[in-house]
Design a protein around this motif. Structure first.
Motif, PDB file in Angstrom:
ATOM      1  N   LEU A  28      31.786  -0.605  38.226  1.00  0.00           N
ATOM      2  CA  LEU A  28      32.965  -1.469  38.290  1.00  0.00           C
ATOM      3  C   LEU A  28      32.508  -2.851  38.741  1.00  0.00           C
ATOM      4  N   VAL A  29      32.979  -3.860  38.056  1.00  0.00           N
ATOM      5  CA  VAL A  29      32.672  -5.234  38.460  1.00  0.00           C
ATOM      6  C   VAL A  29      33.976  -6.016  38.532  1.00  0.00           C
ATOM      7  N   LYS A  30      33.956  -7.051  39.364  1.00  0.00           N
ATOM      8  CA  LYS A  30      35.110  -7.949  39.417  1.00  0.00           C
ATOM      9  C   LYS A  30      35.085  -8.812  38.157  1.00  0.00           C
ATOM     10  N   PRO A  31      36.260  -9.177  37.651  1.00  0.00           N
ATOM     11  CA  PRO A  31      36.306 -10.041  36.475  1.00  0.00           C
ATOM     12  C   PRO A  31      35.495 -11.318  36.706  1.00  0.00           C
ATOM     13  N   THR A  32      34.698 -11.679  35.711  1.00  0.00           N
ATOM     14  CA  THR A  32      33.823 -12.840  35.855  1.00  0.00           C
ATOM     15  C   THR A  32      33.728 -13.599  34.536  1.00  0.00           C
ATOM     16  N   LEU A  33      33.506 -14.907  34.654  1.00  0.00           N
ATOM     17  CA  LEU A  33      33.395 -15.770  33.474  1.00  0.00           C
ATOM     18  C   LEU A  33      32.222 -15.351  32.590  1.00  0.00           C
ATOM     19  N   ASP A  34      31.178 -14.783  33.181  1.00  0.00           N
ATOM     20  CA  ASP A  34      29.987 -14.383  32.411  1.00  0.00           C
ATOM     21  C   ASP A  34      30.318 -13.370  31.316  1.00  0.00           C
ATOM     22  N   LEU A  35      31.376 -12.596  31.532  1.00  0.00           N
ATOM     23  CA  LEU A  35      31.679 -11.518  30.584  1.00  0.00           C
ATOM     24  C   LEU A  35      32.757 -11.910  29.569  1.00  0.00           C
ATOM     25  N   GLN A  36      32.940 -13.213  29.387  1.00  0.00           N
ATOM     26  CA  GLN A  36      34.037 -13.668  28.519  1.00  0.00           C
ATOM     27  C   GLN A  36      33.960 -13.063  27.114  1.00  0.00           C
ATOM     28  N   LYS A  37      32.776 -13.120  26.494  1.00  0.00           N
ATOM     29  CA  LYS A  37      32.639 -12.631  25.122  1.00  0.00           C
ATOM     30  C   LYS A  37      32.999 -11.143  25.042  1.00  0.00           C
ATOM     31  N   GLU A  38      32.466 -10.369  25.992  1.00  0.00           N
ATOM     32  CA  GLU A  38      32.732  -8.923  26.018  1.00  0.00           C
ATOM     33  C   GLU A  38      34.216  -8.653  26.275  1.00  0.00           C
ATOM     34  N   TYR A  39      34.810  -9.461  27.168  1.00  0.00           N
ATOM     35  CA  TYR A  39      36.214  -9.234  27.491  1.00  0.00           C
ATOM     36  C   TYR A  39      37.107  -9.528  26.285  1.00  0.00           C
ATOM     37  N   ILE A  40      36.815 -10.601  25.559  1.00  0.00           N
ATOM     38  CA  ILE A  40      37.624 -10.960  24.388  1.00  0.00           C
ATOM     39  C   ILE A  40      37.555  -9.826  23.363  1.00  0.00           C
ATOM     40  N   SER A  41      36.385  -9.225  23.210  1.00  0.00           N
ATOM     41  CA  SER A  41      36.233  -8.103  22.279  1.00  0.00           C
ATOM     42  C   SER A  41      37.064  -6.910  22.747  1.00  0.00           C
ATOM     43  N   PHE A  42      37.033  -6.642  24.049  1.00  0.00           N
ATOM     44  CA  PHE A  42      37.818  -5.565  24.669  1.00  0.00           C
ATOM     45  C   PHE A  42      39.313  -5.811  24.428  1.00  0.00           C
ATOM     46  N   TYR A  43      39.746  -7.047  24.702  1.00  0.00           N
ATOM     47  CA  TYR A  43      41.152  -7.433  24.560  1.00  0.00           C
ATOM     48  C   TYR A  43      41.611  -7.293  23.106  1.00  0.00           C
ATOM     49  N   ASN A  44      40.807  -7.843  22.198  1.00  0.00           N
ATOM     50  CA  ASN A  44      41.188  -7.815  20.783  1.00  0.00           C
ATOM     51  C   ASN A  44      41.283  -6.388  20.254  1.00  0.00           C
ATOM     52  N   GLU A  45      40.412  -5.518  20.722  1.00  0.00           N
ATOM     53  CA  GLU A  45      40.473  -4.121  20.278  1.00  0.00           C
ATOM     54  C   GLU A  45      41.800  -3.481  20.680  1.00  0.00           C
TER      55      GLU A  45
ATOM     56  N   LEU B  45      35.234  -1.899  33.996  1.00  0.00           N
ATOM     57  CA  LEU B  45      34.208  -0.861  33.911  1.00  0.00           C
ATOM     58  C   LEU B  45      33.235  -1.284  32.817  1.00  0.00           C
ATOM     59  N   ILE B  46      31.968  -1.477  33.214  1.00  0.00           N
ATOM     60  CA  ILE B  46      30.980  -1.903  32.216  1.00  0.00           C
ATOM     61  C   ILE B  46      29.829  -0.900  32.147  1.00  0.00           C
ATOM     62  N   ASN B  47      29.196  -0.859  30.981  1.00  0.00           N
ATOM     63  CA  ASN B  47      28.017   0.003  30.831  1.00  0.00           C
ATOM     64  C   ASN B  47      26.741  -0.825  30.970  1.00  0.00           C
ATOM     65  N   GLU B  48      25.600  -0.205  30.717  1.00  0.00           N
ATOM     66  CA  GLU B  48      24.309  -0.897  30.893  1.00  0.00           C
ATOM     67  C   GLU B  48      24.219  -2.151  30.030  1.00  0.00           C
ATOM     68  N   GLU B  49      24.853  -2.111  28.855  1.00  0.00           N
ATOM     69  CA  GLU B  49      24.788  -3.279  27.954  1.00  0.00           C
ATOM     70  C   GLU B  49      25.819  -4.342  28.322  1.00  0.00           C
ATOM     71  N   LYS B  50      26.500  -4.152  29.431  1.00  0.00           N
ATOM     72  CA  LYS B  50      27.555  -5.066  29.889  1.00  0.00           C
ATOM     73  C   LYS B  50      28.770  -5.035  28.953  1.00  0.00           C
ATOM     74  N   ARG B  51      28.909  -3.976  28.167  1.00  0.00           N
ATOM     75  CA  ARG B  51      30.102  -3.820  27.332  1.00  0.00           C
ATOM     76  C   ARG B  51      31.231  -3.359  28.241  1.00  0.00           C
ATOM     77  N   ILE B  52      32.402  -3.975  28.087  1.00  0.00           N
ATOM     78  CA  ILE B  52      33.544  -3.566  28.908  1.00  0.00           C
ATOM     79  C   ILE B  52      34.181  -2.338  28.263  1.00  0.00           C
ATOM     80  N   ILE B  53      34.152  -1.240  29.005  1.00  0.00           N
ATOM     81  CA  ILE B  53      34.631   0.052  28.519  1.00  0.00           C
ATOM     82  C   ILE B  53      36.100   0.261  28.915  1.00  0.00           C
ATOM     83  N   GLY B  54      36.451  -0.227  30.112  1.00  0.00           N
ATOM     84  CA  GLY B  54      37.804  -0.016  30.605  1.00  0.00           C
ATOM     85  C   GLY B  54      38.130  -1.008  31.699  1.00  0.00           C
TER      86      GLY B  54
END
Length: 174
Positions: free
Chosen positions: A7-24, A72-81
């Motif tokens: 579990l990580v706190k929301p961060t600007l670094d994960l913007q690309k991954e988050y947008i993909s999570f959101y769009n899905e 919730l992120i995995n090793e690849e920093k993909r946001i899972i949940g």
């Protein structure tokens, strides 16, 4: 199949991954759970600030309690949940919200992530000083029901919403 997730706190670094999570989620047409992920992330910095403010209890709407959001992120920093942990309970939350709202992105379901996400969320809730966590789900959400029970949920009385929806309520000692 053991997944390394954190579990990580929301961060600007994960913007690309988050947008993909959101769009899905948007493309799936499903209700976005927890509610915070329905916030439009176009102005990503503002969204992150909103989440931080909520955690600090800043600019909260009348009658709201502070809450903490984690991804919730995995090793690849993909946001899972994502999970949203309320620091306290109002009358509404006591009936049909609970302390912890969480969701797994549609493409990553049925892989055991929800059980892991809830387990990690319960640790965070404990750090926030919550001694007994209330976790709820709709009666027809069997996946969530199993996840809560796997994490030690003890059933309490159901709550029936105005539209007849039955909310199953469980307490978990922390």
């Amino acid at each position: 199949m053991e997944h390394e997730v954190t579990l990580v706190k929301p961060t600007l670094d994960l913007q690309k991954e988050y947008i993909s999570f959101y769009n899905e989620w948007v493309e799936s047409g499903e209700n976005m759970v927890p509610w915070v992920i329905s916030k439009d992330p176009t102005d990503f910095e503002a969204m992150i600030q909103f989440l931080r403010d909520n955690e600090d209890g800043v600019n909260l709407p009348e009658g709201w309690v502070p809450d903490s959001t984690f991804w919730l992120i995995n090793e690849e920093k993909r946001i899972i949940g994502a999970v949203n942990i309320r620091h306290g309970l109002t009358a509404f939350l006591l009936n049909s919200g609970g302390h912890i709202g969480y969701g797994i992105r549609p493409s990553e379901r049925r892989k055991g992530y929800a059980t892991k996400l809830l387990a990690l969320s319960l640790e965070k809730a404990k750090e926030l000083g919550i001694k007994k966590a209330l976790v709820v789900c709709d009666e027809d959400n069997l996946g969530s029901l199993k996840t809560i029970i796997k994490n030690g949920g003890t059933p309490d009385s159901d709550f029936i919403e105005e539209d007849g929806n039955v909310v199953k309520r469980f307490w978990i000692d922390l």
